[in-house]
Design an enzyme around this catalytic site. Structure first.
Site, PDB file in Angstrom:
ATOM      1  N   ASN A  11      32.726  46.582  35.543  1.00  0.00           N
ATOM      2  CA  ASN A  11      33.442  46.166  36.750  1.00  0.00           C
ATOM      3  C   ASN A  11      33.455  47.376  37.684  1.00  0.00           C
ATOM      4  O   ASN A  11      34.182  48.331  37.445  1.00  0.00           O
ATOM      5  CB  ASN A  11      34.866  45.733  36.364  1.00  0.00           C
ATOM      6  CG  ASN A  11      35.726  45.452  37.583  1.00  0.00           C
ATOM      7  OD1 ASN A  11      35.241  45.442  38.720  1.00  0.00           O
ATOM      8  ND2 ASN A  11      37.012  45.239  37.358  1.00  0.00           N
ATOM      9  N   TRP A  12      32.634  47.301  38.716  1.00  0.00           N
ATOM     10  CA  TRP A  12      32.475  48.465  39.597  1.00  0.00           C
ATOM     11  C   TRP A  12      33.601  48.576  40.622  1.00  0.00           C
ATOM     12  O   TRP A  12      33.631  49.515  41.402  1.00  0.00           O
ATOM     13  CB  TRP A  12      31.111  48.412  40.299  1.00  0.00           C
ATOM     14  CG  TRP A  12      29.933  48.526  39.366  1.00  0.00           C
ATOM     15  CD1 TRP A  12      29.975  48.658  37.996  1.00  0.00           C
ATOM     16  CD2 TRP A  12      28.544  48.523  39.713  1.00  0.00           C
ATOM     17  NE1 TRP A  12      28.707  48.737  37.484  1.00  0.00           N
ATOM     18  CE2 TRP A  12      27.799  48.659  38.517  1.00  0.00           C
ATOM     19  CE3 TRP A  12      27.838  48.423  40.918  1.00  0.00           C
ATOM     20  CZ2 TRP A  12      26.404  48.693  38.495  1.00  0.00           C
ATOM     21  CZ3 TRP A  12      26.449  48.455  40.904  1.00  0.00           C
ATOM     22  CH2 TRP A  12      25.743  48.582  39.712  1.00  0.00           C
ATOM     23  N   LYS A  13      34.488  47.582  40.608  1.00  0.00           N
ATOM     24  CA  LYS A  13      35.637  47.578  41.536  1.00  0.00           C
ATOM     25  C   LYS A  13      35.155  47.875  42.963  1.00  0.00           C
ATOM     26  O   LYS A  13      34.077  47.426  43.334  1.00  0.00           O
ATOM     27  CB  LYS A  13      36.705  48.551  41.025  1.00  0.00           C
ATOM     28  CG  LYS A  13      37.091  48.235  39.566  1.00  0.00           C
ATOM     29  CD  LYS A  13      38.336  48.904  39.087  1.00  0.00           C
ATOM     30  CE  LYS A  13      38.593  48.512  37.636  1.00  0.00           C
ATOM     31  NZ  LYS A  13      39.808  49.069  37.081  1.00  0.00           N
ATOM     32  N   HIS A  98      41.882  39.572  37.374  1.00  0.00           N
ATOM     33  CA  HIS A  98      42.019  40.985  37.006  1.00  0.00           C
ATOM     34  C   HIS A  98      43.415  41.457  37.402  1.00  0.00           C
ATOM     35  O   HIS A  98      43.961  41.033  38.414  1.00  0.00           O
ATOM     36  CB  HIS A  98      40.945  41.813  37.724  1.00  0.00           C
ATOM     37  CG  HIS A  98      40.866  43.209  37.208  1.00  0.00           C
ATOM     38  ND1 HIS A  98      41.760  44.189  37.593  1.00  0.00           N
ATOM     39  CD2 HIS A  98      40.036  43.782  36.301  1.00  0.00           C
ATOM     40  CE1 HIS A  98      41.459  45.306  36.944  1.00  0.00           C
ATOM     41  NE2 HIS A  98      40.414  45.083  36.161  1.00  0.00           N
ATOM     42  N   GLU A 100      44.418  44.013  38.786  1.00  0.00           N
ATOM     43  CA  GLU A 100      44.528  44.568  40.148  1.00  0.00           C
ATOM     44  C   GLU A 100      44.641  43.444  41.175  1.00  0.00           C
ATOM     45  O   GLU A 100      45.302  43.594  42.210  1.00  0.00           O
ATOM     46  CB  GLU A 100      43.329  45.490  40.432  1.00  0.00           C
ATOM     47  CG  GLU A 100      43.467  46.792  39.650  1.00  0.00           C
ATOM     48  CD  GLU A 100      42.162  47.450  39.246  1.00  0.00           C
ATOM     49  OE1 GLU A 100      41.101  47.086  39.785  1.00  0.00           O
ATOM     50  OE2 GLU A 100      42.201  48.322  38.356  1.00  0.00           O
ATOM     51  N   GLU A 170      43.042  43.308  28.802  1.00  0.00           N
ATOM     52  CA  GLU A 170      43.114  44.595  29.495  1.00  0.00           C
ATOM     53  C   GLU A 170      44.581  44.987  29.677  1.00  0.00           C
ATOM     54  O   GLU A 170      45.217  44.566  30.655  1.00  0.00           O
ATOM     55  CB  GLU A 170      42.454  44.495  30.879  1.00  0.00           C
ATOM     56  CG  GLU A 170      40.988  44.155  30.847  1.00  0.00           C
ATOM     57  CD  GLU A 170      40.253  44.693  32.072  1.00  0.00           C
ATOM     58  OE1 GLU A 170      39.232  45.367  31.873  1.00  0.00           O
ATOM     59  OE2 GLU A 170      40.699  44.467  33.204  1.00  0.00           O
ATOM     60  N   GLY A 176      42.302  52.721  33.889  1.00  0.00           N
ATOM     61  CA  GLY A 176      42.125  53.870  34.775  1.00  0.00           C
ATOM     62  C   GLY A 176      43.051  55.032  34.472  1.00  0.00           C
ATOM     63  O   GLY A 176      43.170  55.961  35.270  1.00  0.00           O
ATOM     64  N   SER A 217      40.087  52.032  30.048  1.00  0.00           N
ATOM     65  CA  SER A 217      39.651  53.395  29.699  1.00  0.00           C
ATOM     66  C   SER A 217      38.605  53.428  28.586  1.00  0.00           C
ATOM     67  O   SER A 217      38.580  54.375  27.785  1.00  0.00           O
ATOM     68  CB  SER A 217      40.859  54.275  29.328  1.00  0.00           C
ATOM     69  OG  SER A 217      41.731  54.383  30.430  1.00  0.00           O
ATOM     70  N   GLY A 238      35.543  49.841  33.518  1.00  0.00           N
ATOM     71  CA  GLY A 238      35.703  50.220  34.919  1.00  0.00           C
ATOM     72  C   GLY A 238      35.011  51.545  35.188  1.00  0.00           C
ATOM     73  O   GLY A 238      33.788  51.614  35.312  1.00  0.00           O
ATOM     74  N   GLY A 239      35.792  52.618  35.235  1.00  0.00           N
ATOM     75  CA  GLY A 239      35.292  53.948  35.624  1.00  0.00           C
ATOM     76  C   GLY A 239      33.997  54.367  34.943  1.00  0.00           C
ATOM     77  O   GLY A 239      33.076  54.857  35.605  1.00  0.00           O
TER      78      GLY A 239
HETATM   79  P1  13P Z   1      38.841  51.509  33.437  1.00  0.00           P
HETATM   80  O1  13P Z   1      37.715  51.399  32.456  1.00  0.00           O
HETATM   81  O2  13P Z   1      38.517  52.383  34.604  1.00  0.00           O
HETATM   82  O3  13P Z   1      40.129  51.849  32.771  1.00  0.00           O
HETATM   83  O4  13P Z   1      39.043  50.047  34.080  1.00  0.00           O
HETATM   84  C1  13P Z   1      39.141  48.959  33.238  1.00  0.00           C
HETATM   85  C2  13P Z   1      39.088  47.727  34.055  1.00  0.00           C
HETATM   86  O5  13P Z   1      39.986  47.444  34.818  1.00  0.00           O
HETATM   87  C3  13P Z   1      37.890  46.877  33.937  1.00  0.00           C
HETATM   88  O6  13P Z   1      38.082  45.650  34.552  1.00  0.00           O
END
Ligand code: 13P
Length: 265
Positions: A11-13, A98, A100, A170, A176, A217, A238-239
């Site tokens: 997920n590149w956000k 998600h 967020e 999640e 994050g 993470s 994510g990251g």
């Molecule tokens: P991180 O891997 O950056 O913690 O993000 C997880 C995430 O929200 C994937 O959708």
């Protein structure tokens, strides 16, 4: 080891320009060249990069997904993107609910349900995200919050309609933050999600067929332990999905799980 699909999704956000996204996708394609037993790999860039990423992956075994969508097909909904538009650019996956989106854009369990119904109607593969906040975890509410999210998301849908469903657990406090949810605990919640689904469908074993991913993470250094867990079928990253050198070892961790499942057959 189960026969469920192993999925490693990035997920590149809200990261990457079109050129950067294409470059990253190409580096991932190069990194998996010649490998046969791979997990299902899904790249979820921002909307603006979907076409570029789809073109960059070409015929490689990599699927493309969007991070959000409006549930309606078309109309006066300024700023929104519909499921048919997402399909039109060649994406096959959609991330729904998600944390967020829930936290910053007012998405609720009922909007998640609307989006899930629409995604299934349009034959997009949904990755439905669930997870508790730190306060909820500390108040011992993890299981009740997560099972309520699952129940609300799946409301009014039959198990036949839900066949393509993927769930991502999640925990919000692990996203994050570098705080990882202990693999055994993540596995316990994943199993709880599965039994919740079984109960929703009146004691069937439908939940046993639903891939449950872990997100929060995830890194190259954590994936091996996570992929050893019987109820965790992959990762939503994510990251660490933003750099090929960090994401490729995570894909390799998923590949090991696939190999193990094949050798146990
Ligand atoms: P991180 O891997 O950056 O913690 O993000 C997880 C995430 O929200 C994937 O959708």
């Amino acid at each position: 080891m189960s026969s469920r699909k192993t999925i490693i999704a990035g997920n590149w956000k809200m990261h990457k320009t079109r050129a950067e996204a294409a470059e990253l996708a190409k580096a991932i394609v190069d990194g998996i060249k010649g490998q046969h037993e791979l997990p299902e790999i899904v790249l979820c860039p921002p909307f603006t990069c979907l076409v570029d990423v789809k073109a960059a992956v070409g015929s490689a075994r990599i699927a493309v997904g969007a991070q959000n969508m409006e549930h309606r097909d078309s109309g006066a909904f300024t700023g929104e993107i519909s499921p048919s538009m997402i399909k039109d650019v060649g994406a096959t996956y959609i991330v729904i609910g998600h944390s967020e989106r829930r936290q910053y854009y007012g998405e609720t369990n009922s909007t998640v349900n609307l989006k899930l119904k629409s995604a299934l109607h349009h034959k997009l593969i949904p990755i439905v995200c669930v997870g508790e906040s730190l306060d909820e975890r500390e108040a011992d509410l993890t299981d009740s919050v997560v099972s309520r999210q699952v129940g609300a998301a799946l409301a009014d849908l039959s198990k036949d309609e839900l066949a393509p469903l993927v769930v991502a657990y999640e925990p919000i406090w692990a996203i994050g933050t570098g705080k990882i949810c202990d693999s055994k605990e993540a596995n316990r919640v994943a199993a709880m999600i599965r039994s919740t689904i079984n109960e929703l469908y009146h004691g069937t074993s439908f939940g046993d067929t639903v891939p449950v991913l872990y997100g929060g993470s995830v890194k190259a250094s954590t994936i091996e332990e996570q992929m050893k867990q019987p109820d965790i079928d992959g990762a939503l990253v994510g990251g660490a999905s933003l750099k090929a050198e960090e994401f490729l070892p995570i894909i390799a961790g998923g590949a090991k799980r696939v190999q193990l499942a094949t050798s146990n057959k």
